[in-house]
Design a protein around this motif. Structure first.
Motif, short mmCIF file in Angstrom:
data_model
loop_
_atom_site.label_atom_id
_atom_site.label_comp_id
_atom_site.label_asym_id
_atom_site.label_seq_id
_atom_site.Cartn_x
_atom_site.Cartn_y
_atom_site.Cartn_z
N MET A 1 5.05 5.08 -0.70
CA MET A 1 4.35 6.33 -0.85
C MET A 1 2.94 6.16 -0.27
N LYS A 2 2.57 7.07 0.62
CA LYS A 2 1.26 7.03 1.27
C LYS A 2 0.25 7.80 0.43
N ILE A 3 -0.86 7.14 0.08
CA ILE A 3 -1.89 7.72 -0.78
C ILE A 3 -3.22 7.67 -0.05
N LEU A 4 -3.92 8.80 0.00
CA LEU A 4 -5.25 8.87 0.59
C LEU A 4 -6.26 8.93 -0.54
N ARG A 19 -6.29 -3.89 -7.54
CA ARG A 19 -5.49 -3.40 -8.66
C ARG A 19 -4.04 -3.09 -8.27
N PHE A 20 -3.81 -2.78 -7.00
CA PHE A 20 -2.45 -2.44 -6.55
C PHE A 20 -1.92 -3.46 -5.54
N ARG A 21 -2.42 -4.69 -5.62
CA ARG A 21 -2.04 -5.74 -4.67
C ARG A 21 -0.52 -5.90 -4.58
N ARG A 22 0.15 -5.96 -5.73
CA ARG A 22 1.60 -6.18 -5.75
C ARG A 22 2.34 -5.01 -5.08
N GLU A 23 1.95 -3.78 -5.42
CA GLU A 23 2.62 -2.60 -4.85
C GLU A 23 2.35 -2.47 -3.35
N ILE A 24 1.16 -2.86 -2.92
CA ILE A 24 0.83 -2.81 -1.48
C ILE A 24 1.66 -3.86 -0.74
N SER A 26 4.51 -5.15 -1.55
CA SER A 26 5.93 -4.82 -1.54
C SER A 26 6.23 -3.59 -0.67
N GLY A 27 5.19 -2.88 -0.26
CA GLY A 27 5.38 -1.67 0.55
C GLY A 27 5.64 -0.43 -0.28
N GLU A 28 5.54 -0.58 -1.60
CA GLU A 28 5.78 0.56 -2.49
C GLU A 28 4.69 1.63 -2.31
#
Length: 127
Positions: A1-4, A19-24, A26-28
């Motif tokens: 999901m692309k977030i601006l 804070r979102f290292r894992r999600e980034i 994994s490409g989530e």
């Protein structure tokens, strides 16, 4: 999901990336950053239909987050119009009501509760 993420504070980028290292990784989630409302509109026009969610600060120099929200919800941006979540250090009822009237999909106060934000992002992603 692309977030601006739209915020005039430069350290916001580092904070979100930590804070979102894992999600980034994994490409989530994929985050892009704009440091003004004007820059955000330019990004949205240059990347049509990519952004699923905008996280925008309300109080910024130049175009405020509320003005950005007004543009996003009313200008002929490529569909589908992104969801917009407003962030502010001021949780006053009048600002929240104005954001809701302009079409804000959600409203968070600063400092951001990243656990709650992560839960909200997952809920959006799983719709």
């Amino acid at each position: 999901m692309k977030i601006l993420v739209v915020d005039d504070e430069p350290d916001v980028r580092v904070l979100f990336e930590q804070r979102f290292r894992r999600e980034i990784r994994s490409g989530e989630f994929a985050f892009s950053f704009a440091y003004s409302g004007e820059e955000a509109l330019g990004f949205l026009r240059a990347h049509p239909s990519e952004v699923v969610l905008i996280l925008s600060d309300i109080n910024m120099p130049g175009m405020s987050g509320l003005e950005l929200l007004r543009h996003v919800k009313s200008d002929p941006l490529p569909p589908p119009p992104p969801l917009v979540m407003m962030l502010t250090a001021y949780g006053d009822a009048a600002t929240k009501q104005q954001a809701e009237q302009l079409g804000a999909d959600d409203f968070l106060t600063k400092p951001v509760d990243f656990t709650a934000l992560r839960d909200k992002l997952h809920a959006i992603e799983n719709r």
